[in-house]
Design a protein around this motif. Structure first.
Motif, PDB file in Angstrom:
ATOM      1  N   GLY A 185       0.811  -1.205   0.000  1.00 38.80           N
ATOM      2  CA  GLY A 185       0.000   0.000   0.000  1.00 38.80           C
ATOM      3  C   GLY A 185       0.847   1.258   0.000  1.00 38.80           C
ATOM      4  N   ARG A 186       1.895   1.294   0.828  1.00 35.29           N
ATOM      5  CA  ARG A 186       2.794   2.446   0.850  1.00 35.29           C
ATOM      6  C   ARG A 186       3.482   2.622  -0.499  1.00 35.29           C
ATOM      7  N   ARG A 245       1.065   4.092  -3.054  1.00 34.82           N
ATOM      8  CA  ARG A 245       0.846   5.525  -2.823  1.00 34.82           C
ATOM      9  C   ARG A 245       2.057   6.354  -3.236  1.00 34.82           C
ATOM     10  N   ALA A 246       3.247   5.760  -3.109  1.00 34.25           N
ATOM     11  CA  ALA A 246       4.464   6.498  -3.442  1.00 34.25           C
ATOM     12  C   ALA A 246       4.785   6.470  -4.936  1.00 34.25           C
ATOM     13  N   THR A 249       4.839   9.728  -7.189  1.00 33.73           N
ATOM     14  CA  THR A 249       5.999  10.584  -6.903  1.00 33.73           C
ATOM     15  C   THR A 249       7.274   9.967  -7.461  1.00 33.73           C
TER      16      THR A 249
END
Length: 268
Positions: free
Chosen positions: A5-6, A9-10, A13
């Motif tokens: 999940g992290r 989300r990253a 970017t």
């Protein structure tokens, strides 16, 4: 799931940073692009051989379609993470990447995938030229094959990236693993269909190669786009390709985890 999940989300970017890096180092990127033009060289050589008579089912028109498709697939599935990993391990800068809250494989993948838009600037014109020179008859007419083709290209990228990550992880054990990469890449060039269609090889050799990952990294996606494989064979090959993709990726993550413990123990 929290780590994944992290990472998800990253990813936006990471993609922006990777794309900016590709633009910043566009001269090096251009050199990499030019270094992958071997299919054009082989097209000239094999077209001359086929000038008087076709080689099997490959005449000059078919060879043009094959090698232009090879160039496109190569552009879309190439990676360079093995050099990046070896440099970071030797210079000690890998420790900075390890401080990030996501697994390094995600940041490496984002760095490599972020260059795809620039590669597409090369691949799309080549695709247009291929269509104009060879005509639509040289491409697959079965819509199922066109559904399989993107999955085959993605699978080829996963195998290529995972193999590079696995070999790069060997740098955690040795001073440099680039010699292993040279051996892998040499095998890829010879046995993937990069230098010639695999049909030009003896039947016994093709049978052996089908048990290796190399044909699935290039020949299989190319043949699927050109429609030189049946629907049934393409589905079967897609399953084998993804078995290799997940198998090599799993082995790479296992080797990385063990090597990272050694890296930390020696003060990395």
């Amino acid at each position: 799931m929290s780590d994944i999940g992290r990472a998800l989300r990253a990813m936006p970017t990471l993609f922006r940073v990777g794309f900016a890096s590709s633009l910043a180092y566009r001269s090096e990127f251009l050199v990499w692009i030019l270094a992958t033009n071997m299919p054009l060289v082989m097209l000239a050589l094999w077209s001359e051989v086929a000038r008087e008579a076709p080689i099997g089912r490959y005449g000059q028109k078919e060879l043009t379609a094959y090698f232009l498709a090879t160039l496109i697939v190569r552009q879309l599935t190439g990676s360079w993470v093995v050099w990046e990993m070896n440099a970071e391990i030797r210079q000690g800068t890998l420790a900075q990447r390890l401080l990030r809250p996501i697994h390094p494989i995600f940041s490496y993948a984002a760095d490599n995938l972020a260059a795809l838009p620039l590669r597409a600037l090369i691949a799309l014109p080549v695709a247009a030229i291929a269509l104009w020179v060879t005509g639509r008859g040289s491409l697959a007419s079965d819509p199922v094959l066109w559904l399989i083709a993107p999955l085959a290209i993605v699978g080829a990228w996963v195998i290529s990236f995972s193999a590079m990550f696995l070999i790069g992880s060997l740098g955690l054990y040795w001073e440099s693993s680039l010699s292993v990469w040279d051996l892998w890449f040499g095998s890829y060039v010879i046995f993937s269909g990069y230098l010639m269609p695999l049909e030009f090889m003896p039947a016994w050799m093709r049978a052996i190669l089908r048990g290796s990952p190399f044909p699935y990294m290039l020949s299989f996606p190319v043949e699927t786009c050109l429609g030189t494989v049946t629907r049934e064979a393409a589905i079967r090959n897609l399953g084998i390709e993804w078995l290799y993709a997940f198998g090599i990726l799993g082995a790479a993550l296992w080797l990385w985890k063990r090597g990272l413990a050694r890296f930390a123990a020696f003060g990395g």
